[in-house]
Design an enzyme around this catalytic site. Sequence first.
Site, PDB file in Angstrom:
ATOM      1  N   ARG A 105       1.010  -1.204   0.061  1.00 32.44           N
ATOM      2  CA  ARG A 105      -0.107  -0.183   0.069  1.00 32.44           C
ATOM      3  C   ARG A 105       0.812   1.434   0.106  1.00 32.44           C
ATOM      4  O   ARG A 105       0.530   2.213  -0.511  1.00 32.44           O
ATOM      5  CB  ARG A 105      -0.946  -0.103   1.211  1.00 32.44           C
ATOM      6  N   ASP A 165     -10.695  -4.024   8.369  1.00 28.63           N
ATOM      7  CA  ASP A 165      -9.482  -4.858   9.071  1.00 28.63           C
ATOM      8  C   ASP A 165     -10.466  -5.642  10.140  1.00 28.63           C
ATOM      9  O   ASP A 165     -10.175  -6.824  10.326  1.00 28.63           O
ATOM     10  CB  ASP A 165      -8.247  -4.364   9.331  1.00 28.63           C
ATOM     11  N   ARG A 168     -13.076  -8.122   9.145  1.00 33.86           N
ATOM     12  CA  ARG A 168     -12.373  -9.322   8.577  1.00 33.86           C
ATOM     13  C   ARG A 168     -12.075 -10.220  10.066  1.00 33.86           C
ATOM     14  O   ARG A 168     -12.398 -11.315  10.117  1.00 33.86           O
ATOM     15  CB  ARG A 168     -11.259  -8.976   7.846  1.00 33.86           C
ATOM     16  N   HIS A 192      -3.469   0.717   8.611  1.00 32.70           N
ATOM     17  CA  HIS A 192      -4.512  -0.101   7.792  1.00 32.70           C
ATOM     18  C   HIS A 192      -3.319  -0.586   7.014  1.00 32.70           C
ATOM     19  O   HIS A 192      -2.969  -0.088   5.754  1.00 32.70           O
ATOM     20  CB  HIS A 192      -5.256   0.749   6.817  1.00 32.70           C
TER      21      HIS A 192
HETATM   22  P1  6V0 Z   1     -10.284   2.098  -9.331  1.00 36.96           P
HETATM   23  O1  6V0 Z   1     -11.393   1.069  -9.644  1.00 36.96           O
HETATM   24  O2  6V0 Z   1      -8.972   2.074 -10.119  1.00 36.96           O
HETATM   25  O3  6V0 Z   1     -10.966   3.385  -9.280  1.00 36.96           O
HETATM   26  C1  6V0 Z   1     -10.350   4.600  -8.823  1.00 36.96           C
HETATM   27  C2  6V0 Z   1     -10.973   5.587  -9.719  1.00 36.96           C
HETATM   28  O4  6V0 Z   1     -10.403   6.984  -9.293  1.00 36.96           O
HETATM   29  C3  6V0 Z   1     -11.041   5.528 -11.077  1.00 36.96           C
HETATM   30  O5  6V0 Z   1     -12.152   5.391 -11.619  1.00 36.96           O
HETATM   31  C4  6V0 Z   1     -10.199   6.687 -11.617  1.00 36.96           C
HETATM   32  O6  6V0 Z   1     -10.675   7.203 -13.004  1.00 36.96           O
HETATM   33  C5  6V0 Z   1     -10.669   7.433 -10.615  1.00 36.96           C
HETATM   34  N1  6V0 Z   1      -9.667   8.846 -10.333  1.00 36.96           N
HETATM   35  C6  6V0 Z   1      -8.288   8.881 -10.722  1.00 36.96           C
HETATM   36  N2  6V0 Z   1      -8.087  10.106 -10.609  1.00 36.96           N
HETATM   37  C7  6V0 Z   1      -8.847  10.995 -10.357  1.00 36.96           C
HETATM   38  C8  6V0 Z   1      -9.338  12.299 -10.128  1.00 36.96           C
HETATM   39  N3  6V0 Z   1      -8.088  13.089 -10.057  1.00 36.96           N
HETATM   40  N4  6V0 Z   1     -10.447  12.646  -9.921  1.00 36.96           N
HETATM   41  C9  6V0 Z   1     -11.657  11.874  -9.566  1.00 36.96           C
HETATM   42  N5  6V0 Z   1     -11.145  10.730  -9.827  1.00 36.96           N
HETATM   43  C10 6V0 Z   1     -10.111  10.095 -10.124  1.00 36.96           C
HETATM   44  O7  6V0 Z   1      -9.463   1.719  -7.882  1.00 36.96           O
HETATM   45  P2  6V0 Z   1     -10.461   0.783  -6.676  1.00 36.96           P
HETATM   46  O8  6V0 Z   1     -11.652   1.469  -6.756  1.00 36.96           O
HETATM   47  O9  6V0 Z   1     -10.070  -0.577  -6.650  1.00 36.96           O
HETATM   48  O10 6V0 Z   1      -9.843   1.604  -5.389  1.00 36.96           O
HETATM   49  C11 6V0 Z   1      -9.546   2.920  -5.066  1.00 36.96           C
HETATM   50  C12 6V0 Z   1      -8.802   3.252  -3.898  1.00 36.96           C
HETATM   51  O11 6V0 Z   1      -9.503   2.528  -2.635  1.00 36.96           O
HETATM   52  C13 6V0 Z   1      -7.563   2.525  -3.988  1.00 36.96           C
HETATM   53  O12 6V0 Z   1      -6.279   3.610  -3.449  1.00 36.96           O
HETATM   54  C14 6V0 Z   1      -7.585   1.460  -3.112  1.00 36.96           C
HETATM   55  O13 6V0 Z   1      -6.213   1.125  -2.846  1.00 36.96           O
HETATM   56  C15 6V0 Z   1      -8.312   1.943  -2.210  1.00 36.96           C
HETATM   57  N6  6V0 Z   1      -8.900   0.775  -1.157  1.00 36.96           N
HETATM   58  C16 6V0 Z   1      -8.813   1.235  -0.015  1.00 36.96           C
HETATM   59  C17 6V0 Z   1      -9.451   0.251   1.199  1.00 36.96           C
HETATM   60  C18 6V0 Z   1      -9.414   0.634   2.482  1.00 36.96           C
HETATM   61  O14 6V0 Z   1      -9.839  -0.146   3.286  1.00 36.96           O
HETATM   62  N7  6V0 Z   1      -8.933   1.651   2.911  1.00 36.96           N
HETATM   63  C19 6V0 Z   1      -9.949  -1.008   0.556  1.00 36.96           C
HETATM   64  C20 6V0 Z   1      -9.934  -1.367  -0.628  1.00 36.96           C
HETATM   65  C21 6V0 Z   1      -9.357  -0.226  -1.728  1.00 36.96           C
END
Ligand code: 6V0
Length: 332
Positions: A105, A165, A168, A192
């Site tokens: 991460r 977490d 889980r 996390h």
């Molecule tokens: P994803 O499916 O790639 O979605 C990310 C989205 O962000 C995409 O649709 C991009 O287009 C959008 N994006 C990128 N740049 C911008 C911007 N400048 N403005 C607006 N939108 C933008 O990723 P996913 O949804 O799987 O994960 C998103 C984030 O959540 C990641 O950083 C993961 O690591 C994090 N998570 C955090 C968790 C937690 O427990 N805190 C758990 C799961 C994922």
Amino acid sequence: QAFFKPIPDASPPSTSKGNTKISVIGAGNVGMAIAQTILTQDLVDELVLVDAKPDKLRGEMLDLQHAAAFLPRTKISASTDYSITAGSDLCIVTAGARQIAGESRLNLLQRNVALFQKIVPPLVQYSPDTKLLIVSNPVDVLTYVAWKLSGFPSNRVIGSGTNLDSSRFRFLIADHLDVNAQDVQAYIVGEHGDSSVALWSSISVGGVPILSFLKNQQIAYEKETLENIHKEVIEGAYEVIRLKGYTSWAIGYSVASLARSLLRDQQRIHPVSVLAKGFYGIDGDDLFLSLPARLGRGGVMGITNVHLTTEEMRRLQDSANTILQVQSELGI
Ligand code: 6V0
């Protein structure tokens, strides 16, 4: 000693204007799982999606709108322009580069800090009274970054942290004992991520403190068994990502439950990422990590004074040092 320690720089809760609005920034797997969970729970009057990709964004908006006949009435809108978020009660940030298989991460950080410099200032501009709920990883450091960029008091900047977490963890303990996970009180705190801390000493099942119960019954428990359960929690995310490419459903439910506590003033206790300075012997530099926090309409209303063993304190300190190490490389 008070059960809750107050947040030193807390701002008063905003007065409710009757119409609740959540903006979700990032309409990827995680953002959409959060959005759809919120919709099914009848939490808000207005749900806004923001993403950088206009076609994907419009597609997601339409797809959700087409479910209107089966859902509580909610106005759903979307735009790449942040003015659409104006007057949000809660802004949930999930935008970011996705963690790829095998990537830690912490490696995601630099990519995501640059994104946050574009995202946080307009959110603050259009919703100066909002609460920020950060989900993008590494969530603890990015919550700190969002706090710095926003200029908000710390009670209004929260990271989803170890709420997931802990869920889980509760699932695995419940599975082990064949009980309902909702009857398992158990917390993971700290980062996390890999240095998270399982609070074994405070686990209770149906009101029974589990470690002292085992001790009183003279049932030996293997430290190794406990460590393995915690290890499974840590490896859980990596496994899901390896198998399906990303995680979505559990984080969707986890964040929707935080949104409910915040907007419906539930005063529930969640392990979430908060400004940790002054709590549990964490002094010195400002950093965010997860501690059991009471959440309500004003954001973080207090931090629970859980009793920690010496070993748990040491591990929490190590977790804080892990986060600080990364933070120091940022130079923010
Ligand atoms: P994803 O499916 O790639 O979605 C990310 C989205 O962000 C995409 O649709 C991009 O287009 C959008 N994006 C990128 N740049 C911008 C911007 N400048 N403005 C607006 N939108 C933008 O990723 P996913 O949804 O799987 O994960 C998103 C984030 O959540 C990641 O950083 C993961 O690591 C994090 N998570 C955090 C968790 C937690 O427990 N805190 C758990 C799961 C994922």
